[in-house]
Design a protein around this motif. Structure first.
Motif, short mmCIF file in Angstrom:
data_model
loop_
_atom_site.label_atom_id
_atom_site.label_comp_id
_atom_site.label_asym_id
_atom_site.label_seq_id
_atom_site.Cartn_x
_atom_site.Cartn_y
_atom_site.Cartn_z
N ILE A 1 8.98 4.18 -9.97
CA ILE A 1 8.41 3.61 -8.74
C ILE A 1 8.71 4.56 -7.59
N HIS A 2 7.69 4.91 -6.81
CA HIS A 2 7.93 5.74 -5.64
C HIS A 2 6.95 5.37 -4.53
N GLY A 3 7.35 5.70 -3.31
CA GLY A 3 6.55 5.35 -2.14
C GLY A 3 6.96 4.05 -1.48
N LEU A 4 8.03 3.41 -2.01
CA LEU A 4 8.44 2.11 -1.46
C LEU A 4 9.34 2.29 -0.26
N ASP A 5 10.33 3.20 -0.35
CA ASP A 5 11.20 3.46 0.79
C ASP A 5 11.59 4.93 0.80
N PRO B 1 0.83 -1.21 0.00
CA PRO B 1 0.00 0.00 0.00
C PRO B 1 0.87 1.26 0.00
N GLY B 2 0.44 2.25 -0.75
CA GLY B 2 1.17 3.51 -0.80
C GLY B 2 2.25 3.58 -1.84
N VAL B 3 2.52 2.46 -2.53
CA VAL B 3 3.55 2.44 -3.58
C VAL B 3 2.88 2.72 -4.92
N THR B 4 3.48 3.62 -5.69
CA THR B 4 2.94 3.99 -7.00
C THR B 4 3.92 3.58 -8.09
N ALA C 1 8.99 -4.48 6.29
CA ALA C 1 7.73 -4.72 7.01
C ALA C 1 6.53 -4.58 6.07
N ARG C 2 6.56 -3.58 5.21
CA ARG C 2 5.45 -3.37 4.27
C ARG C 2 5.39 -4.49 3.24
N GLU C 3 6.56 -4.93 2.78
CA GLU C 3 6.59 -6.05 1.82
C GLU C 3 6.04 -7.33 2.43
N LEU C 4 6.47 -7.61 3.66
CA LEU C 4 6.01 -8.83 4.32
C LEU C 4 4.50 -8.79 4.54
N ASP D 1 21.68 5.99 8.69
CA ASP D 1 20.42 5.58 9.28
C ASP D 1 19.68 4.67 8.30
N TRP D 2 19.51 3.40 8.68
CA TRP D 2 18.86 2.42 7.81
C TRP D 2 17.44 2.09 8.28
N THR D 3 16.83 2.98 9.06
CA THR D 3 15.47 2.73 9.54
C THR D 3 14.51 2.45 8.40
N TRP D 4 14.73 3.14 7.27
CA TRP D 4 13.85 2.97 6.12
C TRP D 4 13.82 1.52 5.63
#
Length: 289
Positions: A40-44, A27-30, A163-166, A154-157
């Motif tokens: 592709i945007h909205g993935l990370d 969700p949220g990926v375009t 998490a979103r993929e899973l 910072d690799w929080t992204w």
């Protein structure tokens, strides 16, 4: 394919792995198409540009395509990566990207190897290290901390994206493999999530991690991650993660593994039977603050 013909493997890579959006789409990926490009945007943390080929675009038309991507992400205040391959045409594409403000990062080598011989090898990590599949946000945050410790920044992204993929994969229906020649064997393939994340732990400490994506309608599983703490390198952990994921790939009917290999991992993978088919260099545009 059994002789690992480089030209055949490169063609399979281009046709089956490039110019594909994430599957399933979180969700949220375009995903948008601009000529031969997928945007592709909205993935990370930023955007991503990919294509199988540029359809013969050259000169001013190519410059306009590049500038549209730069300006699109500049308007969003986001960086964007153009994934340039060593065999991409035209030959001056890298020069045109640099002229538009894209900056090259470290080059990697695209390597491909057969699943079967790797899956026949037991993944044996060193004594005191165990491999475990993970899905929890706590473990994903630990992977992000591991990447920060190994590479800095910072690799929080990364934890957010995994998490979103899973979550998207858990919600999708059972995989139905493509019946085209040369892709997944319908008699062998079994259902399962499109992403599996594996960690290596020692006394509760996360020492390495990697994940595998199963590309629908293809014969490929793709390997990612593999970051290992410096003090744990050279002990066979990376190799055990590769063979563990190869066994997962075999269970899912895949016949080929693909990796974007760093200079550190490439020699290991070549010794395991992978072959180099091309290179890939991220060209990144970062808008001014």
């Amino acid at each position: 394919m059994t002789d690992l013909d480089v030209d055949v493997l490169r063609t399979a890579y281009d046709r089956q792995l490039r110019a594909r959006p994430p599957e399933p789409l979180p969700p949220g990926v375009t995903v948008e198409r601009d000529g031969p490009l997928l945007r592709i945007h909205g993935l990370d943390r930023g955007g991503f540009l990919t294509y199988e080929n540029l359809g013969g675009l050259t000169g001013a038309a190519l410059d306009e395509l590049i500038a549209r991507q730069r300006d699109f992400f500049a308007g969003r205040g986001q960086e964007v990566e153009w994934k340039l391959h060593g065999h991409d045409e035209p030959a001056d594409l890298a020069d045109r990207l640099r002229a538009a403000g894209f900056v090259p990062e470290d080059r990697e080598t695209v390597v491909i190897g057969p699943v079967a011989p790797l899956a026949a090898t037991l993944p044996v990590p060193p004594e005191g290290v165990r491999l475990r599949e993970v899905t929890s946000r706590t473990d994903l945050d630990r992977i992000a901390e591991l990447k920060s410790a190994v590479y800095g920044g910072d690799w929080t992204w990364l934890a957010d994206g995994l998490a979103r993929e899973l979550a998207a994969g858990a919600a999708q229906p059972r995989e139905v493999p493509d019946s085209s020649p040369g892709v997944v064997d319908l008699d062998v393939a079994v259902s399962g999530p499109p992403l599996v994340v594996v960690v290596a732990e020692a006394d509760g400490e996360l020492v390495s991690a990697g994940w595998v994506r199963f590309v629908s309608g293809s014969g490929f599983a793709t390997l990612w991650g593999g970051a290992t703490l410096p003090q744990w390198r050279g002990r066979g952990i990376y190799r055990s993660l590769v063979t563990y994921r190869a066994r997962l790939a075999q269970e899912r009917g895949r016949t080929l593994l693909q990796v974007d290999a760093s200079d550190a991992s490439r020699p290991i993978l070549l010794r395991l039977g992978f072959v180099a088919v091309t290179t890939t260099t991220p060209y990144v545009y970062t808008p001014n603050p």
